[in-house]
Structure formats: C-alpha cells, structure tokens
Motif scaffolding. Sequence first.
Motif, PDB file in Angstrom:
ATOM      1  N   PHE A  28     112.594   3.211 -53.254  1.00 42.33           N
ATOM      2  CA  PHE A  28     111.385   3.891 -52.751  1.00 42.33           C
ATOM      3  C   PHE A  28     111.260   5.185 -53.532  1.00 42.33           C
ATOM      4  CE2 PHE A  28     109.105   6.919 -50.260  1.00 42.33           C
ATOM      5  CZ  PHE A  28     108.266   6.232 -49.402  1.00 42.33           C
ATOM      6  N   LYS A  29     110.093   5.406 -54.120  1.00 48.38           N
ATOM      7  CA  LYS A  29     109.936   6.667 -54.864  1.00 48.38           C
ATOM      8  C   LYS A  29     108.485   7.123 -54.840  1.00 48.38           C
ATOM      9  CE  LYS A  29     109.420   4.297 -59.266  1.00 48.38           C
ATOM     10  NZ  LYS A  29     110.053   3.779 -60.451  1.00 48.38           N
ATOM     11  N   ILE A  30     108.320   8.426 -54.989  1.00 48.07           N
ATOM     12  CA  ILE A  30     106.982   8.987 -55.179  1.00 48.07           C
ATOM     13  C   ILE A  30     107.008   9.699 -56.527  1.00 48.07           C
ATOM     14  CG2 ILE A  30     105.249  10.601 -54.312  1.00 48.07           C
ATOM     15  CD1 ILE A  30     106.440  10.168 -51.489  1.00 48.07           C
ATOM     16  N   ASN A  31     106.165   9.231 -57.442  1.00 46.31           N
ATOM     17  CA  ASN A  31     106.090   9.835 -58.777  1.00 46.31           C
ATOM     18  C   ASN A  31     104.920  10.799 -58.814  1.00 46.31           C
ATOM     19  OD1 ASN A  31     108.200   8.377 -59.814  1.00 46.31           O
ATOM     20  ND2 ASN A  31     106.924   6.886 -60.893  1.00 46.31           N
ATOM     21  N   VAL A  32     105.210  12.019 -59.201  1.00 49.72           N
ATOM     22  CA  VAL A  32     104.152  13.028 -59.271  1.00 49.72           C
ATOM     23  C   VAL A  32     103.899  13.374 -60.735  1.00 49.72           C
ATOM     24  CG1 VAL A  32     103.488  15.379 -58.619  1.00 49.72           C
ATOM     25  CG2 VAL A  32     104.896  14.001 -57.059  1.00 49.72           C
ATOM     26  N   ILE A  64     104.916  -5.913 -67.992  1.00 53.14           N
ATOM     27  CA  ILE A  64     104.991  -4.749 -68.884  1.00 53.14           C
ATOM     28  C   ILE A  64     103.970  -3.725 -68.382  1.00 53.14           C
ATOM     29  CG2 ILE A  64     104.647  -3.928 -71.242  1.00 53.14           C
ATOM     30  CD1 ILE A  64     105.420  -6.735 -72.210  1.00 53.14           C
ATOM     31  N   HIS A  65     104.472  -2.512 -68.114  1.00 48.98           N
ATOM     32  CA  HIS A  65     103.577  -1.467 -67.614  1.00 48.98           C
ATOM     33  C   HIS A  65     104.038  -0.100 -68.086  1.00 48.98           C
ATOM     34  CE1 HIS A  65     106.848  -1.626 -64.714  1.00 48.98           C
ATOM     35  NE2 HIS A  65     106.539  -0.413 -64.309  1.00 48.98           N
ATOM     36  N   GLY A  66     103.156   0.870 -67.930  1.00 45.15           N
ATOM     37  CA  GLY A  66     103.459   2.245 -68.287  1.00 45.15           C
ATOM     38  C   GLY A  66     102.290   3.100 -67.838  1.00 45.15           C
ATOM     39  N   SER A  67     102.276   4.362 -68.220  1.00 46.08           N
ATOM     40  CA  SER A  67     101.124   5.197 -67.894  1.00 46.08           C
ATOM     41  C   SER A  67     101.091   6.413 -68.809  1.00 46.08           C
ATOM     42  CB  SER A  67     101.124   5.602 -66.410  1.00 46.08           C
ATOM     43  OG  SER A  67     102.283   6.323 -66.081  1.00 46.08           O
ATOM     44  N   ALA A  68      99.869   6.906 -69.028  1.00 43.42           N
ATOM     45  CA  ALA A  68      99.631   8.017 -69.950  1.00 43.42           C
ATOM     46  C   ALA A  68      99.683   9.350 -69.186  1.00 43.42           C
ATOM     47  CB  ALA A  68      98.256   7.816 -70.600  1.00 43.42           C
ATOM     48  N   PRO A 111      96.872  16.936 -59.276  1.00 45.64           N
ATOM     49  CA  PRO A 111      98.067  16.090 -59.449  1.00 45.64           C
ATOM     50  C   PRO A 111      97.761  14.619 -59.184  1.00 45.64           C
ATOM     51  CG  PRO A 111      98.231  17.415 -57.443  1.00 45.64           C
ATOM     52  CD  PRO A 111      96.977  17.836 -58.126  1.00 45.64           C
ATOM     53  N   ARG A 112      98.582  13.751 -59.759  1.00 48.33           N
ATOM     54  CA  ARG A 112      98.507  12.309 -59.463  1.00 48.33           C
ATOM     55  C   ARG A 112      99.796  11.900 -58.784  1.00 48.33           C
ATOM     56  NH1 ARG A 112     100.894   7.355 -62.344  1.00 48.33           N
ATOM     57  NH2 ARG A 112     102.549   8.497 -61.273  1.00 48.33           N
ATOM     58  N   ARG A 113      99.696  11.523 -57.501  1.00 49.09           N
ATOM     59  CA  ARG A 113     100.894  11.154 -56.750  1.00 49.09           C
ATOM     60  C   ARG A 113     100.848   9.665 -56.425  1.00 49.09           C
ATOM     61  NH1 ARG A 113      99.174  16.289 -53.371  1.00 49.09           N
ATOM     62  NH2 ARG A 113      97.264  15.101 -53.744  1.00 49.09           N
TER      63      ARG A 113
END
Length: 273
Positions: free
Chosen positions: A94-98, A209-213, A220-222
């Motif tokens: 479980f994680k929240i990426n900010v 396959i995934h990623g993000s810029a 912010p993007r949470r």
Amino acid sequence: MQLTVDQIGSYEESGFLVLESVLSPSEVDVLLEAMVRDSGNDGPYRLMSDDSNELSTLYASHQRVGEFAELVRTPRLLCPAQTILGGDVYVYQFKINVKSAFGKEKVAWHQDYTAWKIADELPNSRLINVALLLDEATEFNGPLIFVPGSHKVGNLRENRDHSPSSAKHLDPEDIALRPQNITHLIDECGMKSVQAPVGSLVLFSPEIIHGSAPNMSPAPRRLLIATYNSCSNLPRVAEPRPSYLVGDDSTPLKPQDKEFERLDERLPVGSSK
Ligand code: SIN
Ligand code: MN
C-alpha cells in the motif's frame, strides 16, 4: 461493486481498466486529511524527496490509520480485485506517491512483478494494483502511462540495480526497462495516459509496462496504490522485506461497506459543532 463482463474483458485485453469517480470528492478529502495526519509521523515507511524534503511516498497507511484500513476493505476496491484474481486476496503493498507541484520526480518504464519476483521471490503474478486518484489526473500532472497489452509479453528484466534511492524500498529506476527492450513494443502497442476525475480507480496488471512523467502543474499529484495479492501466492524469500513494504498478514480480506465522511458531516442536522 461488480465488474461487468465487458470490463473484465477490457482489463484482460489491455492490462488496465479505468473506473471513473468511484469515490466522491468529499470522500477523497477525508482520505487526504488522513494522509496528512499519517505523514506527520517519522518512520522508515515515510520517504521524503532528496531536494525539497517534501513527502514523496508514504507506505502502509492501512496498517496505522483507520480510514485506510477501511478503504482496502470497501467492496468498491476489494471486489474488483477478488473478481480479477478469482478468490481470496490480502494487501501485499500500500503506498501513496506524491509528485510535488512543478516537481521533477518521474517514474521510469518498468513492470512491477519484476521487483516482487526478485525481492520477495513471489511465485507468480497473481496480483492486481488498484490505484485511487487522490487528485484529478490530467495530461500535465504526471499521470500514469501504460503500454496497452504489454502485460502479455512476460517479464522483460531478470535483475535489478542497487542505487542509493533504493535504500528504503525498491525504486522503479532499479528495474527500469532498457530502450532496446521496449522500443518495438511501444511502436506496436502505443502508449495511453490515464486522465480521469478525482476519486477514479485505475486497475492495472503487475506485468504491464508503465511509468509516469514529471508533474508540470502548480498543484501536487497524489496517487494511492493498493496492491492485492492472491492468498495462495505468498512470498518465498528467506528474509522478508519489512512489513511496511510487503504485507505480512495474508488473512483473506472480507468486504466491509463504508462511506468516508467527515465527523462534522455525520452530526445530525441542527446539532451544534
Ligand atoms: C508506480 O509505478 O508504482 C507508480 C507510478 C506513479 O506514481 O506515477
Ligand atoms: Mn509500478
């Protein structure tokens, strides 16, 4: 919250599925407040960005905070996971990426199962990521990007690097896919970024396959990601990673209905606050 046959088919074909506005904006506000509370405590589960000393990833809030323990059990998240995996599941991670406003954090192209196979000796890929957008995902704020259908090609990397950024977790950079391994696939399958309202869910395969810029926007993007694992697919590694990274409680989760409301919204009309 049952997936339709078409939705299941679409997930199986593309490796991801977007379910729009599953939580309301006010429910997400309640979760954001809980995240702020939880991120006020220091611990190995809290990763800060090197340059700005702002929160970058918060792990395992479901082990410490009631709202998140309830979230992973709501039928809205849990039932799609049980349906896709075909049986009992528990929370593997479980994680929240900010991504901070105008931040430079990006996530390299990778496949999650590569990490879990190497670090945890997970026998198979019977997991599902259920991501919850805590902010609207736009073309500007570093949304998730997928290579549709790439979950069918298998594991493209067998080993990992060991950069300092992996000290507390396994940084996707350390399992980044190399251009020579993905160029032809991306030419063939294309790329799809997820743009959807706050409160939407994005179900995605551990093999896609995934990623993000980077987040170029002024807010912010949470992004919260609950990864469910099949209860019959337990890690085999002799020395397990800490439980904030890999859940050590594989008791099958039972759905528990819940709407997230602020305490003051629960007070009866006319009562004083
Ligand atoms: C991930 O791949 O685990 C997260 C990607 C992101 O936060 O954009
Ligand atoms: Mn990932």
